[in-house]
Scaffold this motif. Structure first.
Motif, PDB file in Angstrom:
ATOM      1  N   TYR A  32       0.814  -1.212   0.000  1.00 31.47           N
ATOM      2  CA  TYR A  32       0.000   0.000   0.000  1.00 31.47           C
ATOM      3  C   TYR A  32       0.847   1.262   0.000  1.00 31.47           C
ATOM      4  O   TYR A  32       1.935   1.289   0.577  1.00 31.47           O
ATOM      5  N   ALA A  33       0.310   2.287  -0.614  1.00 28.78           N
ATOM      6  CA  ALA A  33       0.782   3.635  -0.317  1.00 28.78           C
ATOM      7  C   ALA A  33       0.226   3.998   1.053  1.00 28.78           C
ATOM      8  O   ALA A  33      -0.861   3.554   1.434  1.00 28.78           O
ATOM      9  N   MET A  34       0.986   4.794   1.811  1.00 31.45           N
ATOM     10  CA  MET A  34       0.571   5.163   3.160  1.00 31.45           C
ATOM     11  C   MET A  34       0.584   6.673   3.306  1.00 31.45           C
ATOM     12  O   MET A  34       1.434   7.352   2.721  1.00 31.45           O
ATOM     13  N   GLY A  35      -0.343   7.175   4.110  1.00 26.57           N
ATOM     14  CA  GLY A  35      -0.416   8.631   4.254  1.00 26.57           C
ATOM     15  C   GLY A  35      -0.877   9.064   5.625  1.00 26.57           C
ATOM     16  O   GLY A  35      -1.350   8.254   6.425  1.00 26.57           O
ATOM     17  N   TRP A  36      -0.709  10.360   5.863  1.00 27.05           N
ATOM     18  CA  TRP A  36      -1.191  10.998   7.084  1.00 27.05           C
ATOM     19  C   TRP A  36      -2.058  12.193   6.689  1.00 27.05           C
ATOM     20  O   TRP A  36      -1.711  12.946   5.753  1.00 27.05           O
ATOM     21  N   PHE A  37      -3.140  12.364   7.418  1.00 29.14           N
ATOM     22  CA  PHE A  37      -4.044  13.487   7.246  1.00 29.14           C
ATOM     23  C   PHE A  37      -4.302  14.093   8.625  1.00 29.14           C
ATOM     24  O   PHE A  37      -3.987  13.489   9.645  1.00 29.14           O
ATOM     25  N   ARG A  38      -4.878  15.281   8.639  1.00 24.13           N
ATOM     26  CA  ARG A  38      -5.240  15.888   9.922  1.00 24.13           C
ATOM     27  C   ARG A  38      -6.507  16.703   9.767  1.00 24.13           C
ATOM     28  O   ARG A  38      -6.861  17.148   8.684  1.00 24.13           O
ATOM     29  N   GLN A  39      -7.169  16.880  10.913  1.00 23.73           N
ATOM     30  CA  GLN A  39      -8.375  17.706  10.943  1.00 23.73           C
ATOM     31  C   GLN A  39      -8.379  18.525  12.215  1.00 23.73           C
ATOM     32  O   GLN A  39      -8.390  17.975  13.324  1.00 23.73           O
ATOM     33  N   ALA A  40      -8.357  19.830  12.036  1.00 26.76           N
ATOM     34  CA  ALA A  40      -8.418  20.757  13.156  1.00 26.76           C
ATOM     35  C   ALA A  40      -9.877  21.086  13.455  1.00 26.76           C
ATOM     36  O   ALA A  40     -10.737  20.955  12.574  1.00 26.76           O
ATOM     37  N   PRO A  41     -10.171  21.523  14.677  1.00 30.82           N
ATOM     38  CA  PRO A  41     -11.550  21.855  15.028  1.00 30.82           C
ATOM     39  C   PRO A  41     -12.137  22.900  14.081  1.00 30.82           C
ATOM     40  O   PRO A  41     -11.514  23.919  13.800  1.00 30.82           O
ATOM     41  N   ALA A  97      -3.631   6.581   6.866  1.00 34.48           N
ATOM     42  CA  ALA A  97      -4.445   5.976   5.822  1.00 34.48           C
ATOM     43  C   ALA A  97      -3.581   5.100   4.940  1.00 34.48           C
ATOM     44  O   ALA A  97      -2.366   5.301   4.836  1.00 34.48           O
ATOM     45  N   ALA A  98      -4.234   4.138   4.280  1.00 29.54           N
ATOM     46  CA  ALA A  98      -3.564   3.253   3.339  1.00 29.54           C
ATOM     47  C   ALA A  98      -4.356   3.220   2.044  1.00 29.54           C
ATOM     48  O   ALA A  98      -5.585   3.278   2.056  1.00 29.54           O
ATOM     49  N   GLY A  99      -3.631   3.141   0.925  1.00 26.63           N
ATOM     50  CA  GLY A  99      -4.325   3.129  -0.356  1.00 26.63           C
ATOM     51  C   GLY A  99      -3.394   2.847  -1.495  1.00 26.63           C
ATOM     52  O   GLY A  99      -2.441   2.072  -1.357  1.00 26.63           O
ATOM     53  N   SER A 100      -3.678   3.503  -2.624  1.00 32.67           N
ATOM     54  CA  SER A 100      -2.933   3.255  -3.854  1.00 32.67           C
ATOM     55  C   SER A 100      -2.396   4.568  -4.414  1.00 32.67           C
ATOM     56  O   SER A 100      -2.917   5.640  -4.126  1.00 32.67           O
ATOM     57  N   TRP A 108      -7.322   6.641  -1.265  1.00 32.22           N
ATOM     58  CA  TRP A 108      -7.220   6.113   0.089  1.00 32.22           C
ATOM     59  C   TRP A 108      -8.407   5.208   0.415  1.00 32.22           C
ATOM     60  O   TRP A 108      -9.554   5.613   0.278  1.00 32.22           O
ATOM     61  N   SER A 109      -8.092   3.978   0.860  1.00 30.25           N
ATOM     62  CA  SER A 109      -9.123   2.967   1.088  1.00 30.25           C
ATOM     63  C   SER A 109      -9.331   2.637   2.560  1.00 30.25           C
ATOM     64  O   SER A 109     -10.417   2.205   2.945  1.00 30.25           O
ATOM     65  N   TYR A 110      -8.289   2.763   3.360  1.00 30.32           N
ATOM     66  CA  TYR A 110      -8.363   2.363   4.757  1.00 30.32           C
ATOM     67  C   TYR A 110      -7.909   3.529   5.648  1.00 30.32           C
ATOM     68  O   TYR A 110      -6.956   4.235   5.310  1.00 30.32           O
ATOM     69  N   TRP A 111      -8.607   3.658   6.765  1.00 26.92           N
ATOM     70  CA  TRP A 111      -8.320   4.756   7.685  1.00 26.92           C
ATOM     71  C   TRP A 111      -8.185   4.233   9.105  1.00 26.92           C
ATOM     72  O   TRP A 111      -8.941   3.341   9.519  1.00 26.92           O
ATOM     73  N   GLY A 112      -7.263   4.813   9.847  1.00 20.63           N
ATOM     74  CA  GLY A 112      -7.146   4.496  11.253  1.00 20.63           C
ATOM     75  C   GLY A 112      -7.936   5.488  12.083  1.00 20.63           C
ATOM     76  O   GLY A 112      -8.447   6.492  11.583  1.00 20.63           O
ATOM     77  N   GLN A 113      -8.014   5.222  13.369  1.00 20.26           N
ATOM     78  CA  GLN A 113      -8.632   6.188  14.268  1.00 20.26           C
ATOM     79  C   GLN A 113      -7.629   7.322  14.473  1.00 20.26           C
ATOM     80  O   GLN A 113      -6.468   7.193  14.175  1.00 20.26           O
ATOM     81  N   GLY A 114      -8.054   8.430  14.917  1.00 20.45           N
ATOM     82  CA  GLY A 114      -7.166   9.573  15.043  1.00 20.45           C
ATOM     83  C   GLY A 114      -6.382   9.590  16.336  1.00 20.45           C
ATOM     84  O   GLY A 114      -6.737   8.918  17.314  1.00 20.45           O
ATOM     85  N   THR A 115      -5.322  10.369  16.331  1.00 17.34           N
ATOM     86  CA  THR A 115      -4.564  10.638  17.542  1.00 17.34           C
ATOM     87  C   THR A 115      -4.415  12.158  17.665  1.00 17.34           C
ATOM     88  O   THR A 115      -4.051  12.833  16.696  1.00 17.34           O
TER      89      THR A 115
END
Length: 121
Positions: A32-41, A97-100, A108-115
């Motif tokens: 898989y390709a792997m990535g990081w995303f973020r979301q601020a309030p 996240a994991a994807g192609s 992106w196909s798969y997502w983890g829970q956030g930290t």
């Protein structure tokens, strides 16, 4: 089914560093390709960084370029995000996240829970 668990978030002062980890199970991240995303309030989710399966090359958002480093350790089935010179505006929930990969594009196909990462000024 690929499962992702992100960890390593916390509270840090501006200028400090944190390393996030994303541990995968169920399948090997080497496919898989792997990535990081973020979301601020109050804001939309945004891309942070990604690393290609095929070449190991990386892409970064302009806002983190030169400060963050994404890496993968396929033997440990884990992806990391080293975050240096943190700023208050980096405060957000971070997701892996994991994807192609498709050239310069990603899916992106798969997502983890956030930290949660909180940077104090």
């Amino acid at each position: 089914q690929l499962q992702l668990v992100a960890s390593g978030g916390g509270l840090v002062q501006a200028g400090g560093s944190l390393r996030l980890s994303c541990a995968a199970s169920g399948r090997r991240i080497s496919t898989y390709a792997m990535g990081w995303f973020r979301q601020a309030p109050g804001k939309e989710q945004e891309f942070v960084a990604a690393i290609r399966r095929s070449t190991g090359t990386t892409d970064y958002a302009d806002s983190v370029k030169g400060r963050f480093i994404i890496s993968r350790e396929n033997a440990k089935n884990t992806v990391y995000l080293q975050m240096n010179s943190l700023k208050p505006e980096d405060t957000a929930v971070y997701y892996c996240a994991a994807g192609s990969e498709y050239g310069s594009s990603w899916s992106w196909s798969y997502w983890g829970q956030g930290t949660q990462v909180t940077v104090s000024s």
